[in-house]
Design a protein around this motif. Structure first.
Motif, PDB file in Angstrom:
ATOM      1  N   GLN A 160      59.586 -19.611  47.897  1.00 57.95           N
ATOM      2  CA  GLN A 160      60.353 -21.041  48.518  1.00 57.95           C
ATOM      3  C   GLN A 160      61.625 -20.390  48.875  1.00 57.95           C
ATOM      4  OE1 GLN A 160      60.624 -23.746  44.551  1.00 57.95           O
ATOM      5  NE2 GLN A 160      58.550 -22.995  44.536  1.00 57.95           N
ATOM      6  N   ASN A 176      56.314 -11.034  34.503  1.00 59.36           N
ATOM      7  CA  ASN A 176      56.086 -11.999  35.293  1.00 59.36           C
ATOM      8  C   ASN A 176      57.861 -12.120  35.728  1.00 59.36           C
ATOM      9  OD1 ASN A 176      53.482 -12.408  34.939  1.00 59.36           O
ATOM     10  ND2 ASN A 176      53.787 -14.304  34.917  1.00 59.36           N
ATOM     11  N   ARG A 220      46.625 -21.375  49.850  1.00 57.15           N
ATOM     12  CA  ARG A 220      47.688 -22.634  49.134  1.00 57.15           C
ATOM     13  C   ARG A 220      46.621 -22.633  47.500  1.00 57.15           C
ATOM     14  NH1 ARG A 220      51.827 -26.014  46.620  1.00 57.15           N
ATOM     15  NH2 ARG A 220      52.881 -25.216  48.124  1.00 57.15           N
ATOM     16  N   GLU A 254      46.521 -21.258  43.994  1.00 56.75           N
ATOM     17  CA  GLU A 254      46.298 -22.452  42.906  1.00 56.75           C
ATOM     18  C   GLU A 254      45.043 -22.442  41.898  1.00 56.75           C
ATOM     19  OE1 GLU A 254      48.101 -25.805  45.342  1.00 56.75           O
ATOM     20  OE2 GLU A 254      50.002 -25.610  44.807  1.00 56.75           O
ATOM     21  N   GLU A 257      48.286 -17.343  39.098  1.00 56.88           N
ATOM     22  CA  GLU A 257      49.365 -18.078  37.650  1.00 56.88           C
ATOM     23  C   GLU A 257      50.756 -18.220  38.580  1.00 56.88           C
ATOM     24  OE1 GLU A 257      50.210 -14.507  34.923  1.00 56.88           O
ATOM     25  OE2 GLU A 257      48.920 -13.251  35.618  1.00 56.88           O
ATOM     26  N   CYS A 258      51.207 -18.632  37.620  1.00 59.95           N
ATOM     27  CA  CYS A 258      52.088 -19.966  37.264  1.00 59.95           C
ATOM     28  C   CYS A 258      53.072 -19.917  36.620  1.00 59.95           C
ATOM     29  CB  CYS A 258      51.517 -20.928  37.908  1.00 59.95           C
ATOM     30  SG  CYS A 258      52.941 -23.004  38.321  1.00 59.95           S
ATOM     31  N   LEU A 259      54.719 -19.992  37.465  1.00 63.17           N
ATOM     32  CA  LEU A 259      56.094 -19.938  36.301  1.00 63.17           C
ATOM     33  C   LEU A 259      56.295 -21.060  36.436  1.00 63.17           C
ATOM     34  CD1 LEU A 259      57.692 -17.170  35.298  1.00 63.17           C
ATOM     35  CD2 LEU A 259      58.931 -18.777  36.109  1.00 63.17           C
ATOM     36  N   THR A 260      56.582 -21.784  35.607  1.00 64.11           N
ATOM     37  CA  THR A 260      58.044 -23.512  35.980  1.00 64.11           C
ATOM     38  C   THR A 260      59.644 -22.529  35.119  1.00 64.11           C
ATOM     39  OG1 THR A 260      55.373 -24.688  36.019  1.00 64.11           O
ATOM     40  CG2 THR A 260      57.831 -25.818  35.733  1.00 64.11           C
ATOM     41  N   GLU A 275      60.667 -26.371  38.467  1.00 64.04           N
ATOM     42  CA  GLU A 275      59.886 -25.723  40.282  1.00 64.04           C
ATOM     43  C   GLU A 275      59.126 -24.782  39.694  1.00 64.04           C
ATOM     44  OE1 GLU A 275      60.757 -26.526  43.203  1.00 64.04           O
ATOM     45  OE2 GLU A 275      62.300 -27.379  43.616  1.00 64.04           O
ATOM     46  N   SER A 276      57.602 -24.545  40.618  1.00 64.89           N
ATOM     47  CA  SER A 276      56.312 -23.897  40.163  1.00 64.89           C
ATOM     48  C   SER A 276      56.466 -22.305  40.625  1.00 64.89           C
ATOM     49  CB  SER A 276      55.089 -24.295  40.684  1.00 64.89           C
ATOM     50  OG  SER A 276      55.208 -25.411  39.530  1.00 64.89           O
ATOM     51  N   TYR A 277      56.255 -21.483  40.337  1.00 65.95           N
ATOM     52  CA  TYR A 277      56.467 -20.033  40.635  1.00 65.95           C
ATOM     53  C   TYR A 277      55.226 -19.798  40.849  1.00 65.95           C
ATOM     54  CZ  TYR A 277      61.697 -21.285  41.864  1.00 65.95           C
ATOM     55  OH  TYR A 277      62.802 -21.789  41.772  1.00 65.95           O
ATOM     56  N   TRP A 278      54.839 -19.050  42.258  1.00 66.03           N
ATOM     57  CA  TRP A 278      53.268 -18.279  42.001  1.00 66.03           C
ATOM     58  C   TRP A 278      52.973 -17.293  42.299  1.00 66.03           C
ATOM     59  CZ3 TRP A 278      49.077 -21.525  40.513  1.00 66.03           C
ATOM     60  CH2 TRP A 278      49.101 -22.456  40.439  1.00 66.03           C
TER      61      TRP A 278
END
Length: 173
Positions: A37, A53, A150, A154, A158-161, A165-168
């Motif tokens: 982002q 992560n 995307r 998704e 893996e995702c980290l919030t 905001e979500s970071y993938w």
């Protein structure tokens, strides 16, 4: 590549022929991009290093890339791998002198070199990600390719919030 660890951030020296703004323009070419982002001149990228992560906030000042770590500061070993990733991602170790010298004599390349001076070839340091993108990128148009990317990330990544905001992370092979 020369870099400095300042405990809360690292600084990576960039070559003279480096244009961070042009690199951000390239990286911001699709609103569908899910793996990074760009906000207020900073590039946010989630990296996985040694099973951790790590959220990176990447900025630029005084001919240096400055990488901050909003969640926690990584170990020295992890920092070295992050520097290696960023150097490869931004193609910082390539000497462009001979290319620019040749382009000065080419009437087609010269205007492009002047306009985009310092833009580096943004790479994909992960081979699996590069192979998947090569296949997905063959779709009808770039917008649809980014939509597929995307959905893939998704579904399987893996995702980290952090701060809403979500970071993938791109899925691993």
């Amino acid at each position: 590549m020369n870099w400095i660890n300042n405990e809360t951030y690292i600084v990576i020296n960039t070559p003279a022929a480096f244009n961070y703004t042009e690199c951000l323009i390239f990286l911001n070419r699709s609103k569908q991009e899910v793996l990074h982002q760009i906000k207020d001149g900073y590039l946010y990228k989630l990296l996985q290093v040694d099973g951790q992560n790590i959220l990176c906030k990447i900025g630029y000042q005084s001919n240096c890339i400055k990488v901050e770590f909003p969640i926690h500061a990584p170990s020295e070993r992890v920092l070295e791998k992050i520097v290696q990733y960023i150097c490869e991602w931004f193609d910082l170790e390539r000497n462009l002198h001979s290319f620019y010298e040749m382009a000065q004599k080419d009437k087609i390349l010269l205007p492009l070199v002047k306009k985009y001076y310092g833009l580096r070839i943004i790479g994909m340091p992960d081979l699996f990600e590069a192979l998947v993108w090569a296949i997905i990128g063959q779709q009808i148009n770039l917008t649809f390719a980014y939509t597929l990317k995307r959905r893939f990330v998704e579904q399987f990544g893996e995702c980290l919030t952090f701060e809403g905001e979500s970071y993938w992370l791109f899925p691993t092979s």
